[in-house]
Scaffold this motif. Structure first.
Motif, mmCIF file in Angstrom:
data_model
loop_
_atom_site.group_PDB
_atom_site.id
_atom_site.type_symbol
_atom_site.label_atom_id
_atom_site.label_comp_id
_atom_site.label_asym_id
_atom_site.label_seq_id
_atom_site.Cartn_x
_atom_site.Cartn_y
_atom_site.Cartn_z
ATOM 1 N N PRO A 1 0.893 -1.102 -0.392
ATOM 2 C CA PRO A 1 0.147 0.178 0.138
ATOM 3 C C PRO A 1 0.806 1.145 0.049
ATOM 4 O O PRO A 1 1.858 1.082 0.353
ATOM 5 N N SER A 2 0.096 2.532 -0.253
ATOM 6 C CA SER A 2 1.115 3.610 -0.520
ATOM 7 C C SER A 2 1.478 3.595 1.307
ATOM 8 O O SER A 2 1.281 3.646 1.887
ATOM 9 N N GLU A 3 2.711 4.315 1.410
ATOM 10 C CA GLU A 3 3.350 4.504 1.907
ATOM 11 C C GLU A 3 3.472 5.568 2.778
ATOM 12 O O GLU A 3 3.329 5.844 4.529
ATOM 13 N N ASP A 4 3.036 7.019 2.993
ATOM 14 C CA ASP A 4 2.930 8.059 2.935
ATOM 15 C C ASP A 4 1.307 8.870 3.241
ATOM 16 O O ASP A 4 1.373 9.969 3.720
ATOM 17 N N GLY A 5 -0.174 8.026 2.829
ATOM 18 C CA GLY A 5 -0.802 8.316 3.673
ATOM 19 C C GLY A 5 -1.190 7.683 4.642
ATOM 20 O O GLY A 5 -0.289 7.271 5.922
ATOM 21 N N ALA A 6 -2.852 7.957 4.873
ATOM 22 C CA ALA A 6 -2.796 7.459 6.484
ATOM 23 C C ALA A 6 -2.886 6.204 6.362
ATOM 24 O O ALA A 6 -3.448 6.123 7.698
ATOM 25 N N THR A 7 -3.492 5.199 5.682
ATOM 26 C CA THR A 7 -3.200 4.511 5.130
ATOM 27 C C THR A 7 -2.908 2.895 6.718
ATOM 28 O O THR A 7 -3.609 2.259 7.160
ATOM 29 N N ILE A 8 -0.995 3.489 6.478
ATOM 30 C CA ILE A 8 -0.485 2.636 7.290
ATOM 31 C C ILE A 8 -0.404 3.075 8.851
ATOM 32 O O ILE A 8 -0.274 2.518 9.497
ATOM 33 N N PRO B 1 -5.078 -1.892 8.721
ATOM 34 C CA PRO B 1 -5.858 -1.336 7.639
ATOM 35 C C PRO B 1 -4.468 -1.117 6.430
ATOM 36 O O PRO B 1 -5.233 -1.792 4.813
ATOM 37 N N GLY B 2 -3.600 -1.448 6.675
ATOM 38 C CA GLY B 2 -1.931 -1.200 5.296
ATOM 39 C C GLY B 2 -2.625 -2.894 5.055
ATOM 40 O O GLY B 2 -2.245 -2.627 3.904
ATOM 41 N N ALA B 3 -2.871 -4.022 5.591
ATOM 42 C CA ALA B 3 -2.890 -5.270 5.244
ATOM 43 C C ALA B 3 -4.577 -5.210 3.991
ATOM 44 O O ALA B 3 -3.646 -6.523 3.172
ATOM 45 N N VAL B 4 -5.235 -5.045 4.819
ATOM 46 C CA VAL B 4 -6.435 -4.720 3.374
ATOM 47 C C VAL B 4 -6.141 -3.654 2.585
ATOM 48 O O VAL B 4 -6.285 -4.440 1.450
ATOM 49 N N ALA B 5 -5.486 -3.071 2.625
ATOM 50 C CA ALA B 5 -4.499 -1.755 1.050
ATOM 51 C C ALA B 5 -4.410 -3.118 0.284
ATOM 52 O O ALA B 5 -4.397 -3.313 -1.008
#
Length: 390
Positions: free
Chosen positions: A64-71, A158-162
């Motif tokens: 997943p995108s490392e720079d956003g809020a997901t991680i 959430p990162g694992a979901v992405a």
């Protein structure tokens, strides 16, 4: 657009990273810009609902995108965090988390919300704390004598979901391009990417103009700015900078999630991650800066620091060395968070920007309603009328 059916056989999509991989536009129908939770989920659901569409998922970083809020998202699901009219939708999200994405760290974990005053649905705090032996030294029940318990809550990554959504989308025919920057232009997107030869001796810069029928802008907090700056479309959305400091107090698989005065204490990796309350939108041009505690510079922004100081009597451990303050902003993980509708309580949404462009935002309620919002946009693009939570 053709919608197709989920049982249509498709070869796996292509993946472009950055090493020696030539790219040619096959004529995409949909390009999803942003491979965080919202963008990856939208791509995944599009492959389910409209497998005949040619789809590209693109991100400036990785998946997943490392720079956003997901991680840094809390990963706390509770239907008490959704409005009553949204709870059927929230329960559909819970079922997806349970069954659709493999191992995403899903754990049943009660949510204990603490209050200074008696409110509807609360009960005395002390007996509830007695059910969780690790907590009596963490919370002062005299300062927070009332509590509400949600025993159906759960936590996940959430990162694992992405990551799962992106992988499933590619497995079922979507293409994925990483390390590529996209700029919105009238009628499409301009993509810039760097490639190197397999011997890492030659670096080339490529620019491609893609003109898909539909573009999904899933850039998180940067999405509204892209819509306004690149397309000239005014949006009413905002953003805030949220940090996630660490609290080094032991937690286990049986430790509940705690919430007091908007602060969430999320058990994680044997300790706690603190998820601060968002008070308001940050003004345009705001640059996050650390505050000071008794004259000593810290890495926590001042608003967050003030909240923690105000809670130190009720949660005494916040006044100890267990709280990782850092000395500069870079010491404490943080990310810009989208505020749909400009409000810290705004639910996730998608918005038509005109032409074939759509804005997709998660925000503070993305843990509970983000997947359903991504599905809703995918169904809209696929021309599917039914929603499974209705």
């Amino acid at each position: 657009m053709s919608t197709g059916q989920n049982d249509t056989a498709h070869a796996a999509g292509r993946v472009w990273a950055h090493v020696g991989q030539a790219f040619a536009d096959p004529g995409y129908d949909v390009v999803v810009v942003g491979a965080g939770r919202m963008g990856a989920a939208c791509a995944h659901f599009l492959r389910q609902l409209a497998p005949a569409l040619r789809l590209l998922l693109l991100d400036e970083g990785g998946l997943p995108s490392e720079d956003g809020a997901t991680i840094l998202a809390p990963g706390v699901w509770s239907d008490t965090d959704a409005a009553p009219e949204d709870r059927a939708e929230a329960r559909w999200v819970r079922e997806q988390l349970r069954t659709a994405f493999g191992d995403v760290g899903l754990e049943p974990r009660p949510l204990l919300t603490l209050h200074a005053q008696e409110e509807a649905g609360t009960q005395p705090t002390a007996p509830l704390l007695a059910r969780f032996p690790a907590l009596p030294d963490l919370i002062d029940p005299g300062a927070l004598p009332w509590a509400a318990l949600d025993e159906q809550a759960l936590t996940y990554r959430p990162g694992a979901v992405a990551l799962s959504c992106g992988q499933q989308a590619v497995r079922h025919g979507a293409d994925l391009m990483l390390n590529a920057r996209a700029t919105l232009v009238s009628g499409g997107i301009q993509v810039e990417r760097l490639t190197v030869t397999n011997t890492h001796q030659v670096v080339t810069h490529e620019t491609h103009l893609l003109r898909p029928a539909q573009v999904v802008v899933a850039l998180g907090a940067a999405g509204p700015y892209a819509a306004e700056h690149d397309l000239g479309v005014h949006t009413a959305h905002a953003r805030a900078y949220r940090q996630a400091p660490r609290l080094n107090v032991p937690s286990s698989a049986h430790t509940p999630v705690l919430r007091a005065a908007g602060l969430t204490l999320r058990p994680q990796n044997g300790g706690f991650t603190l998820v601060p309350h968002i008070h308001h939108r940050d003004p345009h041009g705001y640059v996050p800066q650390g505050g000071h505690l008794t004259g000593v510079p810290t890495g926590l922004r001042r608003e967050t620091l003030e909240d923690l100081v105000a809670l130190m009597d009720a949660v005494p451990v916040l006044a100890t060395e267990a709280l990782e303050l850092g000395r500069s902003l870079s010491d404490v993980p943080g990310a810009w968070l989208a505020l749909p509708g400009g409000s810290a309580r705004g639910r996730p949404l998608h918005q038509h920007l005109g032409g074939g462009a759509w804005l997709l935002l998660g925000g503070p309620q993305a843990d509970v309603l983000g997947l359903s919002t991504a599905y809703d946009l995918a169904a809209t693009l696929a021309g599917v009328a039914d929603r499974p939570w209705h």
